[in-house]
Design an enzyme around this catalytic site. Structure first.
Site, mmCIF file in Angstrom:
data_model
loop_
_atom_site.group_PDB
_atom_site.id
_atom_site.type_symbol
_atom_site.label_atom_id
_atom_site.label_comp_id
_atom_site.label_asym_id
_atom_site.label_seq_id
_atom_site.Cartn_x
_atom_site.Cartn_y
_atom_site.Cartn_z
ATOM 1 N N GLU A 102 0.657 -0.976 -0.346
ATOM 2 C CA GLU A 102 -0.068 0.139 0.043
ATOM 3 C C GLU A 102 1.016 1.164 -0.130
ATOM 4 O O GLU A 102 0.543 2.059 -0.479
ATOM 5 C CB GLU A 102 -0.969 0.110 1.216
ATOM 6 C CG GLU A 102 -2.064 0.880 1.081
ATOM 7 C CD GLU A 102 -3.091 0.495 2.344
ATOM 8 O OE1 GLU A 102 -3.837 -0.303 2.189
ATOM 9 O OE2 GLU A 102 -3.002 1.056 3.287
ATOM 10 N N GLU A 141 2.343 1.782 -3.442
ATOM 11 C CA GLU A 141 1.332 2.211 -4.307
ATOM 12 C C GLU A 141 1.036 3.723 -4.172
ATOM 13 O O GLU A 141 0.969 4.528 -5.044
ATOM 14 C CB GLU A 141 0.006 1.298 -4.205
ATOM 15 C CG GLU A 141 -1.259 1.616 -5.097
ATOM 16 C CD GLU A 141 -2.470 1.027 -4.679
ATOM 17 O OE1 GLU A 141 -2.405 0.288 -3.677
ATOM 18 O OE2 GLU A 141 -3.511 1.347 -5.366
ATOM 19 N N CYS A 180 -7.945 -1.941 4.164
ATOM 20 C CA CYS A 180 -7.760 -3.001 5.011
ATOM 21 C C CYS A 180 -8.954 -3.613 5.560
ATOM 22 O O CYS A 180 -8.766 -4.302 6.277
ATOM 23 C CB CYS A 180 -6.370 -2.939 5.830
ATOM 24 S SG CYS A 180 -6.516 -1.265 6.640
ATOM 25 N N SER A 236 -6.729 2.313 -2.259
ATOM 26 C CA SER A 236 -5.848 1.286 -2.501
ATOM 27 C C SER A 236 -6.228 -0.055 -3.030
ATOM 28 O O SER A 236 -7.239 -0.343 -2.525
ATOM 29 C CB SER A 236 -4.719 1.132 -1.365
ATOM 30 O OG SER A 236 -4.126 0.074 -1.303
ATOM 31 N N LYS A 288 -14.874 -9.965 8.291
ATOM 32 C CA LYS A 288 -13.973 -10.640 7.659
ATOM 33 C C LYS A 288 -14.165 -12.180 7.284
ATOM 34 O O LYS A 288 -13.740 -12.813 6.518
ATOM 35 C CB LYS A 288 -12.602 -10.852 8.825
ATOM 36 C CG LYS A 288 -11.765 -9.429 9.013
ATOM 37 C CD LYS A 288 -10.434 -9.431 8.460
ATOM 38 C CE LYS A 288 -9.959 -8.013 8.160
ATOM 39 N NZ LYS A 288 -9.587 -7.418 9.547
ATOM 40 N N GLU A 331 -15.606 -11.527 4.278
ATOM 41 C CA GLU A 331 -14.645 -11.411 3.126
ATOM 42 C C GLU A 331 -14.056 -12.723 2.659
ATOM 43 O O GLU A 331 -13.576 -12.618 1.369
ATOM 44 C CB GLU A 331 -13.501 -10.480 3.972
ATOM 45 C CG GLU A 331 -12.410 -9.987 2.858
ATOM 46 C CD GLU A 331 -11.225 -9.277 3.543
ATOM 47 O OE1 GLU A 331 -11.130 -9.714 4.814
ATOM 48 O OE2 GLU A 331 -10.511 -8.465 3.002
ATOM 49 N N GLU A 339 -13.336 -13.504 -5.154
ATOM 50 C CA GLU A 339 -11.799 -12.934 -5.667
ATOM 51 C C GLU A 339 -10.886 -13.777 -4.745
ATOM 52 O O GLU A 339 -9.622 -13.829 -5.301
ATOM 53 C CB GLU A 339 -11.858 -11.437 -5.460
ATOM 54 C CG GLU A 339 -12.939 -10.463 -5.913
ATOM 55 C CD GLU A 339 -13.916 -10.308 -4.805
ATOM 56 O OE1 GLU A 339 -14.762 -11.123 -4.882
ATOM 57 O OE2 GLU A 339 -14.093 -9.270 -4.444
ATOM 58 N N CYS A 366 -10.080 -1.569 14.872
ATOM 59 C CA CYS A 366 -10.434 -3.005 15.181
ATOM 60 C C CYS A 366 -10.441 -3.289 16.508
ATOM 61 O O CYS A 366 -11.145 -4.159 16.799
ATOM 62 C CB CYS A 366 -9.503 -3.647 14.549
ATOM 63 S SG CYS A 366 -9.499 -3.531 12.606
#
Ligand SMILES: Cc1cc2nc3c(=O)[nH]c(=O)nc-3n(C[C@H](O)[C@H](O)[C@H](O)COP(=O)(O)O)c2cc1C
Ligand code: SF4
Ligand code: SF4
Ligand code: SF4
Ligand code: SF4
Ligand code: SF4
Ligand code: SF4
Ligand code: SF4
Ligand code: FES
Ligand code: FES
Ligand code: FES
Lengths: 161, 597, 591
Positions: free
Chosen positions: C286, C289, C312, C332, C371, C374, C379, C516
């Site tokens: 990241e 980038e 994230c 990102s 998560k 996720e 993907e 988190c």
């Protein structure tokens, strides 16, 4: 997030947009918008609510929360001749229950349902302001006063095609 | 309207319209045309006369002839006889049930004699769709007077001095409410007219809106001037299409005449009114719920304080007032606080409109001075109990009220006395019950209503009322226990004590008041498994009296489930385990042989 | 502030005007029970619908009882918090609530930490009169990968609605129906997965009952561990170590990293790794980038979009995919640390230990419910096999540890395994709001300026305010950084970007309050934001203790690039560590 496939025709979507526009797409006008939409479409299925939510920029959940709060709004189409039995106090003490019972029996449906042929739907409301004629039944815009269970068949006959 | 010699006033209230009064208007007009009387006789469709029981009503002015239960086919007769020949049509006159005489002048009708009409002063006298007629009866004079002669403070003082209390149920002093709203500082304030009228069995607000919409608009403008608001909103039930229709017309007319809008009467006061619609939720009559509903939300009440007069519609100070409250304002301004305060009792001034209904001869809308007794209302104005039955109770205050009995008949009606007697004024529903009404079922009827209408926000009301209802259901089925009666009482008290809004705080009232006044009836249901009024189906058995039965077989043929056996000309017999208690046999039997035990 | 005098039970005290009876009583040491009320001033929540009425108290001179949570004290007010009238009312209300509630405590995921259950115990409810004939309001149960909704247990406290609509501005939930059949849920009572829900889990974090709970996957982990054919590895997210101890009675803010590793080893995981390793990797990708985009931007490239947004937090990804699809090329493309870990584990590491992808089970321990969702996104699967197989929340891990009869407090500390267990202080602060951007700045600064940081901590990036702004001097270039935690705050920054008002070059977004450490899978904080703050402190202290505190200095990361990936943003990195986003907004499709 799955999309609600809007089963509306383009002109219906345009109509809804027009209604929302009429109220300046104000979120606070939600109830007025729903009134007008139900007036036009007869009921408020999911896809109509979806369009209204997007146009007024409010969450779909909220629109649904409002629709399900108010008994005037319905998500199922009413019959061609919606029958409303007044179960207000004045009508109740003059026997509205029995009249209701008779309608249910003759139409073979429960309150909130529509007959299979889509002709009649049955609902209850509380006081239409004609207590002098209790018990009162409304079919569409027409008011019937002093209805007795015996008279139900005759009333229904008026709507036989 | 001066050029007409005679006016035919036809009731255009909901009740009379349901009995074809609009056709009567058409027919009358046809007859007038046919007889070339168009320059002399005018037909006017008015609001409700109040005497809905005997509708449709046609009243002839100036001689006050009061025709009842008129049918469209009577139009010809009325024109021919009354108008052309000058003879009253006796058959259509109201017949006094006691004196058994026809009454030709409505002033002599007992129904009207005891009434004092302030809020309803124009209902039945004017065409509500015609601003000129309203103006001829002083509409907007009070507005003109305060705008030109009074400061807001002075006008508020007038209302305070009159002793007017809110007619929406709470009885809060109207002048005081306006004063508080006036003192709350904000850039925008609102006047809201509460026309939600959800009480099942009340239709006074509707009648005012339908019969005299301009008085409400005028009073809202007055209120706006008093509190410093330039905007008014009318929250009206969507189930009242006629009221909505007439209000819309009235608003349009008032705007056209500069009675609403900018710079009213050339002063720098501006005020306009918008409509908002309810959508079938009784709780939206509660003012905080009403405000949320107007904001496009679920109509859930919120805690007070903050009160709407401090933080209301869109967070701005808002005065919410009832339709009938408004209807009292213009006369107070015009005739003065002293005049108004001279009517009524010490703490309740003026009059109150009641929707009189149930087992009474003269169902209708009445307006009486505070302090009138129930006896006067029921027996004199109401003409007594229908079919000569015995009076049992009168339910006031709707689902939040209670039952008053024989012993309360001479209590002068006002806010405090009704509460003292275990009921309340509420919005003015007054349902008369007779010996055929079961009080447990009645309590259950109201609980059904509150359970259906609870918004669900707070636990005591959402769940508690449901449980109360279930207990009552068991009692009406004969399954209740003495413990249940104790629980009913405790649950009722807790629900009243802890619910968030007025709905839950008053919903157990019908239970408590029937427990207090009709304890024996509860005992009958629980201990004897009997419903003396013969209402609770599960507690009834249909029975054929041997001595009366002639064996005509009518009952057996009527019975939908074949529960009746018996040979022709022999005594018949009902098998109680098959009978579904539909009552068809009893209706059919001409010999009074079927009875309920 | 004006002071007023009140008398509560037998205490006379002075409080500030405007104090509720509840808070005044608390100041006097008097406990008044509550169920629906939720006050978290730090994150702007003051939820007092006055719905449960459990907090009813008697106020002299008042006709009915007053809800203590929502009634302000007045000068001279006298309050009785436990008269018989009050106790009777409370018990009766509790009986009402329980009469419409399943008695499932034995198998209910909330049992033991359930506000409703505790209240029933406290009020000494022993029977529910009339239960035999009491109708219950029932609804269909809804299972999503993240959340299970069992509305039969809903008590209409409306906390979830406030979190979802007011704090997160997601608007997935609303009260529906009226009266006895009312409850809270998505439109048309559709499954939550079909709604705009982001799976942030904030509704779950505050639900006082078992109506909203995580989808429990502990059984899947037990099955995997019991299967001799499988190699089971585990990664633990930074925020877990700062909260897990609470489930074992330790005070909030106790760090249990070492004990947790030992517990996982005892449970039989074959390798105990750290998501922090992947967090360092995230910074590499990241950060690079970002520098890449920034350089282009400063060179006047009109194509490049600024600011760059962190990616994230998977709930945040869901949020912009639903609500701002037109901006999906701004964040990102770096995958979340959890997914970076999974894809490295199932390639690089699987090769290293010579285990087939299918036989390697990757388990994550996350503070997060998003998560769980996720990990199931297409993907992140190769031939149907997900990079991360099972995701457990902190609460579920605690359950697993308890099932194995381990007492966390008594366990010795031990270290993560290599190579995917090594991490830096920069990685651990991923667990708190501002942490990701601080970690990125540490690396970006050094790479951009070529100088080493004079002071490693960036205090200006830390804090608890919902939206924060800071700037860092990069060799004379003023880098403007924005930080938002809570999706409602994120929305504000996004609206700014959309309207072209945003001045930031980089923005960090975390869906949960506090980041988190306040995730939907963490031990329940019971509306106490002090707990969140204590967890934040714990995280920063772990950072302080670390020898290496900058991601680009993690030796195993350097090795990973040397052995496997090449360099950041390489072809391989793109394939394994980056992703793309989809327009998942709801659209009106005309038939
Ligand atoms: C459940 C409930 C229903 C109510 N319904 C009405 C109503 O239909 N019309 C009305 O004017 N007031 C109604 N009220 C009273 C209003 O809250 C409010 O007190 C009133 O509109 C104030 O006007 P007033 O001061 O002129 O009476 C209701 C109150 C409650 C608690
Ligand atoms: S008392 Fe009933 S209507 Fe009023 S807020 Fe509570 S649940 Fe809603
Ligand atoms: S009450 Fe109805 S079912 Fe019973 S015997 Fe009479 S007709 Fe038959
Ligand atoms: S929600 Fe709480 S009270 Fe209800 S079953 Fe679960 S643990 Fe028991
Ligand atoms: S607490 Fe009672 S119900 Fe629950 S497991 Fe123990 S014995 Fe059974
Ligand atoms: S998980 Fe988050 S987005 Fe989904 S319903 Fe709960 S609060 Fe709303
Ligand atoms: S789901 Fe949970 S948080 Fe939401 S209203 Fe119901 S009990 Fe409260
Ligand atoms: S902030 Fe952390 S815990 Fe919360 S949703 Fe995002 S990644 Fe999950
Ligand atoms: S109660 Fe039925 S019309 Fe009034
Ligand atoms: S409706 Fe005609 S008199 Fe009431
Ligand atoms: S905690 Fe006060 S009403 Fe629920």
């Amino acid at each position: 997030m799955s999309r609600i496939k809007v089963k509306l025709k383009e002109k219906d979507v345009l109509k809804l947009k027009e209604i929302c526009k009429e109220f300046n797409n104000e979120p606070g006008e939600l109830i007025n918008v729903l009134h007008r939409s139900q007036e036009h479409f007869g009921y408020l299925p999911a896809e109509i609510q979806e369009v209204v939510a997007q146009e007024l920029n409010i969450s779909l959940a909220k629109v649904y929360g409002v629709v399900t709060f108010y008994s005037f709004f319905t998500m199922v189409p009413k019959g061609k001749h919606p029958i409303s039995i007044c179960t207000g106090t004045a009508c109740y003490v003059r026997g509205a229950e029995n009249v209701l019972h008779e309608f249910k029996k003759q139409l073979k449906i429960e309150v909130g349902q529509t007959t299979g042929d889509g002709k009649f739907s049955l609902s209850c409301l509380r006081c239409v302001g004609a207590c002098g004629l209790a018990p009162v039944v409304m079919i569409g815009e027409k008011t019937y006063g002093r209805v007795s269970p015996d008279g139900v068949a005759d009333i229904l006959k008026e709507y036989a095609e | 309207m001066a050029k007409y010699k005679t006016h035919l006033l036809v009731c255009g209230g909901t009740g009379c319209r349901a009995s074809l009064s609009d056709t009567i208007v058409d027919k009358l007009k046809q007859e007038i045309d046919a007889n070339h009387l168009t320059d002399e006789v005018q037909v006017v469709m008015t609001g409700c006369f109040g005497f809905c029981e005997k509708g449709p009503i046609v009243k002839i002015m100036p001689d006050n002839t009061f025709y009842t239960q008129v049918k469209p086919e009577d139009a010809k007769l009325i024109i021919q006889e009354h108008i052309i020949k000058g003879r009253k049509v006796e058959r259509l006159l109201y017949k006094d049930p006691v004196r058994e005489e026809f009454v030709s002048d409505s002033k002599d009708m007992q129904f009207y004699q005891k009434q004092v009409r302030i809020a309803l002063r124009n209902c039945g006298f004017i065409d509500p769709e015609n601003l000129d007629e309203a103006i001829a009866r002083d509409a907007y004079m009070a507005l003109g007077k305060i705008l030109t002669e009074m400061t807001p403070e002075r006008a508020i003082k007038e209302i305070k001095d009159s002793g007017l209390r809110g007619r929406g149920g709470g009885g809060f002093p109207t002048g005081l409410k306006w004063e508080i709203t006036r003192k709350s500082e904000a850039d925008q304030k609102y006047i809201v007219c509460n026309a939600d009228e959800g009480d099942p069995g009340a239709f006074m607000d509707r009648s005012i809106l339908e019969g005299d919409p301009h008085t409400v608009l005028e009073a809202m403008a007055i209120a706006g001037y008093c509190i410093g608001a330039s905007k008014g909103l009318i929250y009206v039930r969507a189930e009242y299409p006629l009221a909505i229709h007439r209000l819309k017309i009235a608003i349009k007319q008032a705007r056209e005449f500069g009675l609403l809008g900018n710079n009213i009467f050339g002063t720098d006061f501006s005020f306009d009114v918008e409509m908002r619609y309810g959508a079938g939720a009784f709780v939206c009559g509660e003012e905080t719920a009403l405000i949320h509903s107007m904001e496009g939300e679920r109509g859930e009440p919120t805690l007070k304080p903050p009160f709407p007069s401090v933080k209301g519609y869109l967070g701005k100070p808002t005065s919410v007032n009832n339709v009938e409250t408004f209807a009292n304002i213009p006369p107070i301004i015009l005739k003065g606080a002293q005049w108004f305060a001279s009517i009524g009792t010490e703490k309740s001034k003026g009059t109150k409109v009641f929707a009189l209904a149930g087992k009474i001869n003269n169902v209708g809308l009445i307006e009486v001075p505070m302090g009138t007794t129930l006896r006067e209302v029921i027996y004199e104005i109401g003409g007594g109990i229908k079919n000569g039955k015995k009076f049992k109770a009168v339910q006031t205050g709707g689902p939040s009220g209670g039952c008053l009995t024989e012993k309360h008949l001479d209590v002068p009606i006002d806010y405090d006395n009704l509460v003292g007697a275990g009921s309340m004024m509420g919005s003015g529903g007054m349902i008369v019950l007779d010996e055929d009404d079961c009080m447990v079922s009645m309590a259950k009827f109201f609980l059904d209503f509150t359970v259906e209408e609870s918004c669900g926000k707070c636990a005591p009301c959402r769940i508690g009322n449901k449980r109360l209802n279930e207990l009552l259901e068991r009692i009406t089925k004969g399954e209740g226990t003495m413990d249940d009666l104790t629980r009913l009482r405790n649950m009722s008290h807790v629900i009243k004590d802890t619910s968030l809004c007025g709905l839950g705080q008053s919903s157990p009232n019908p239970v408590l008041s029937t427990l207090d006044n009709f304890w024996n009836e509860y005992l009958d249901h629980v201990q004897e498994h009997k419903c003396t009024a013969g209402v609770c189906k599960d507690l009834m058995t249909y029975f054929i009296v041997e001595d009366n039965c002639v064996g005509c077989t009518a009952c057996a043929r009527a019975c939908p489930v074949g529960a009746i056996t018996g040979e022709r000309k022999q005594v018949h017999f009902i098998n109680p385990s098959v009978c579904i208690k539909c009552g068809a046999c009893m209706d059919r039997c001409k010999f009074d042989a079927v009875i309920i035990k | 502030m004006e002071k007023i005098k009140v008398k509560i039970d037998n205490h006379t005290l002075e409080v500030e005007k405007g104090t509720s009876i509840l808070n005044a009583a608390k100041a006097a040491g008097i406990y008044i029970p509550t169920l629906c009320h939720m006050e978290m001033k730090d994150i702007g929540i003051d939820h007092k619908p006055g719905g449960c009425r459990i907090c009813s108290v008697e106020v002299s001179g008042r006709r009915n009882l007053a809800p203590a949570c929502a009634t302000e004290t007045a000068d001279g007010m006298e309050v009785n918090t436990h008269s018989m009238r009050v106790i009777n009312a409370r018990r009766t209300i509790m009986e009402f609530i329980l009469s419409d509630h399943p008695k499932d405590c034995l198998i209910c995921p909330k049992s033991g930490d359930c506000d409703l259950q505790n209240m029933a115990i406290k009020l000494g409810i022993r029977q529910i009169p009339g239960q035999e004939f009491a109708a219950m309001s029932t609804y269909k149960t809804d299972e999503s990968p993240s959340i299970i909704r069992d509305l039969d247990k809903c008590i209409m406290c409306r906390r979830c609605e406030t979190m979802c609509n007011d704090l997160q501005t997601v608007g997935a939930l609303s009260a529906f129906n009226r009266g006895f059949m009312s409850a809270v849920g998505p439109a048309f009572q559709m499954d939550i997965e079909d709604s705009p829900c982001t799976f942030c889990g904030q509704c779950v974090a505050v639900c006082p009952t078992g109506a909203l709970t995580e989808h429990d996957h502990t059984r899947d982990v037990i099955n995997a561990l019991a299967n001799p054919k499988k190699t089971v590895i585990v990664q633990t997210a930074p925020a877990v170590r700062a909260a897990l101890g609470e489930e074992f009675g330790m005070p909030a803010g106790t760090l249990v990293t070492g004990q947790m590793v030992t517990a996982l080893r005892e449970l039989g995981f074959h390798y105990i790794f750290d998501t922090d390793f992947a967090a360092d990797l995230t910074i590499m990708e990241e950060g690079t980038e970002f520098l890449d985009r920034l350089t282009k931007f400063l060179n006047g490239d009109k194509e490049v979009k600024m600011p760059i947004l962190t990616s994230c937090c998977p709930a945040w990804v869901n949020f912009f995919e639903h609500n701002f699809p037109e901006m999906k090329d701004i964040p990102s493309t770096a995958r979340s640390p959890q997914q970076m870990f999974g894809s490295i584990a199932k390639t690089y590491f699987a090769d290293k230990i010579n285990v087939k992808r299918e036989d390697l089970v990757v388990v994550s321990i996350m503070p997060c419910l998003a998560k769980k969702y996720e990990a199931q996104r297409d993907e992140f699967k190769v031939n149907g096999n997900p990079d991360v197989d099972i995701v457990l929340s902190t609460r579920e891990l605690a359950r697993l540890i308890k099932q194995a009869n381990l007492n966390l407090a008594n366990l010795p500390e031990s270290d993560f395994d290599h190579p995917l267990g090594e991490s830096t202080g920069a990685a651990v602060i991923f667990g708190v709001t501002g942490g990701v951007i601080e970690a990125a700045t540490r690396t970006a600064y050094e790479i951009y300026t070529g100088k080493s940081l004079p002071r490693i901590s960036f205090d200006q990036l830390r804090g608890f305010e919902g939206i924060r702004a800071a700037s860092v001097d990069l060799n004379g270039f003023e880098l403007k950084i924005g930080i938002a935690h809570g999706l409602g705050n994120a929305r504000k920054l996004l609206e700014d970007i959309k309207a072209g008002r945003s001045e930031f070059h980089a923005i960090e977004i975390m869906s949960c309050p506090g980041g988190c450490i306040g995730g939907g899978g963490q031990p329940l904080h019971h509306n106490n934001t002090d707990i969140l703050k204590a967890r934040i402190q714990a995280i920063y202290s772990e950072d302080d203790k670390k020898v290496i505190r900058k991601s680009h200095e993690n030796p195993y990361i350097i090795k990973l690039y040397e052995e496997f990936l090449g360099k950041p943003l390489s072809h391989k990195s793109h394939e394994l560590l980056h992703t793309n986003y989809f327009d998942r907004s709801s659209k009106i499709e005309i038939s």
